[in-house]
Motif scaffolding. Structure first.
Motif, PDB file in Angstrom:
ATOM      1  N   ALA A   1      -0.655  -0.076   5.245  1.00  0.00           N
ATOM      2  CA  ALA A   1      -2.011   0.467   4.317  1.00  0.00           C
ATOM      3  C   ALA A   1      -1.440   1.742   3.990  1.00  0.00           C
ATOM      4  CB  ALA A   1      -3.224   0.165   4.976  1.00  0.00           C
ATOM      5  N   LEU A   2      -1.321   2.848   4.800  1.00  0.00           N
ATOM      6  CA  LEU A   2      -0.890   4.066   4.347  1.00  0.00           C
ATOM      7  C   LEU A   2       0.368   4.323   3.574  1.00  0.00           C
ATOM      8  CD1 LEU A   2      -1.779   5.719   7.966  1.00  0.00           C
ATOM      9  CD2 LEU A   2      -3.338   6.107   5.714  1.00  0.00           C
ATOM     10  N   LYS A   3       1.176   3.388   4.031  1.00  0.00           N
ATOM     11  CA  LYS A   3       2.569   3.709   3.128  1.00  0.00           C
ATOM     12  C   LYS A   3       2.173   3.305   1.593  1.00  0.00           C
ATOM     13  CE  LYS A   3       6.369   3.326   6.288  1.00  0.00           C
ATOM     14  NZ  LYS A   3       6.736   2.222   7.255  1.00  0.00           N
ATOM     15  N   LYS A   4       1.106   2.299   1.468  1.00  0.00           N
ATOM     16  CA  LYS A   4       1.012   1.907   0.039  1.00  0.00           C
ATOM     17  C   LYS A   4       0.039   2.843  -0.462  1.00  0.00           C
ATOM     18  CE  LYS A   4       3.602  -1.860   0.133  1.00  0.00           C
ATOM     19  NZ  LYS A   4       4.659  -2.045  -0.633  1.00  0.00           N
ATOM     20  N   GLY A   5      -0.093   3.744   0.147  1.00  0.00           N
ATOM     21  CA  GLY A   5      -1.023   4.808  -0.714  1.00  0.00           C
ATOM     22  C   GLY A   5      -2.453   4.861  -0.353  1.00  0.00           C
ATOM     23  N   ALA A   6      -3.002   4.164   0.951  1.00  0.00           N
ATOM     24  CA  ALA A   6      -4.489   4.374   1.272  1.00  0.00           C
ATOM     25  C   ALA A   6      -4.537   5.728   1.533  1.00  0.00           C
ATOM     26  CB  ALA A   6      -4.681   3.573   2.506  1.00  0.00           C
ATOM     27  N   LEU A   7      -5.595   6.394   1.329  1.00  0.00           N
ATOM     28  CA  LEU A   7      -6.315   7.830   1.472  1.00  0.00           C
ATOM     29  C   LEU A   7      -6.512   7.817   2.990  1.00  0.00           C
ATOM     30  CD1 LEU A   7      -8.703   8.264  -1.529  1.00  0.00           C
ATOM     31  CD2 LEU A   7      -6.127   9.188  -1.287  1.00  0.00           C
ATOM     32  N   ALA A   8      -7.072   6.802   3.732  1.00  0.00           N
ATOM     33  CA  ALA A   8      -7.259   6.536   4.931  1.00  0.00           C
ATOM     34  C   ALA A   8      -7.332   5.137   5.496  1.00  0.00           C
ATOM     35  CB  ALA A   8      -8.817   7.286   5.429  1.00  0.00           C
TER      36      ALA A   8
END
Ligand code: ADP
Ligand code: S3P
Length: 260
Positions: free
Chosen positions: A209-216
């Motif tokens: 999720a973080l790699k795909k651009g999630a802020l958190a």
């Protein structure tokens, strides 16, 4: 009465300081006077017994409609207890601090470690709660940033929680609480990753999720549900990536709701 699910900003188990952000998955509780008292779930019966003994309320039939899986980290117990206490207080004209009694009675029912006043406050009032659960104290309720919450909902938590072990991390969670009061999204990111590591959950989905651009992204509550947050309209890549791990729910942060 309707209340909300939440995702954790700061898990209260290590330091008693907790924070939770309401999201738009709901619990609705309705009540009806009944001739005979029936047996319900332990949390519901603890609340009914308290109001029966202290305020003499009659037997009630309880109807719960919940969109939140139980034992999920998404605040199902606080949403049920605040909705039920709120409904009883409205119907019988009993003035009571709803989140505080949710915390006290959740402890009594044995469904909570600290009383989860953080979760009860965001369930009942919406917004982002900041609480000190040891003294049943609400420090602040803030309006959340406008966020999309992408959730991998998982219920039926079956890991053992070692409270004493979690308390070894008190200082770092106190620091995350301080950070969260200035920057909610950074706080929930630090908390969500750290809780996953401490409780031994797989961090693969969080990393994706973080790699795909999630802020958190991280574990919410004591898990096992996973959350990610983004700006509204930027959910696509995260939803696609997390959908490989299970059914995804996309919802939003909920602002403060006046209960006057
Ligand atoms: N739909 C529901 N109906 C009745 N009780 C519920 C419901 N959802 C949750 N609960 C109560 O909440 C407890 C789960 O609390 P908890 O483990 O803290 O879950 P969560 O992590 O989702 O907050 C259940 O054992 C039950 O007592
Ligand atoms: O039992 C408790 O006191 C709490 C349980 C955790 O939430 P979940 O019940 O959602 O796992 C945690 O995040 C919360 O700050 C306090």
């Amino acid at each position: 009465m309707q209340t909300y699910a939440g995702i954790s900003v700061v898990n209260a188990l290590p330091s008693w300081y907790g924070s939770s952000m309401a999201v738009n998955l709901t619990v609705s509780v309705s009540i009806k006077e009944a001739e005979k008292c029936k047996k319900n779930d332990i949390l519901i019966d603890t609340i009914l017994n308290f109001f029966h003994e202290k305020y003499g309320i009659p037997c009630l039939d309880i109807n719960v409609e919940s969109q939140i899986p139980e034992k999920s980290g998404l605040k199902s117990s606080s949403a049920v207890s605040t909705a039920l206490i709120g409904e009883i207080s409205k119907k019988f004209g009993i003035e009571i601090d709803v989140p505080k009694y949710s915390a006290i009675l959740s402890l009594k029912a044995g469904v909570s470690y600290t009383g989860a006043l953080d979760d009860a406050t965001s369930s009942y009032y919406g917004g982002v709660s900041f609480t000190y659960n040891k003294e049943f104290k609400i420090i602040d309720i803030k309006d959340p940033p406008e966020l999309s919450a992408i959730i991998l909902p998982r219920g039926g938590r079956n890991i053992k929680i070692d409270l004493q072990y979690l308390k070894k991390y008190r200082l770092i969670f106190e620091e995350i609480f301080r950070v969260s009061r200035q920057n909610i999204v950074l706080g929930m990111k630090l908390n969500g990753i750290l809780v996953a590591n401490i409780l031994g959950y797989d961090i693969n989905e969080i990393e994706v999720a973080l790699k795909k651009g999630a802020l958190a992204a991280g574990i919410t509550g004591n898990g096992p549900s996973i959350f990610a947050v983004t700006k509204i309209g930027e959910e696509g890549p995260i939803v696609d990536a997390l959908s490989k791990f299970g059914n995804v729910i996309v919802t939003r942060s909920v602002g403060y709701v006046s209960r006057d």
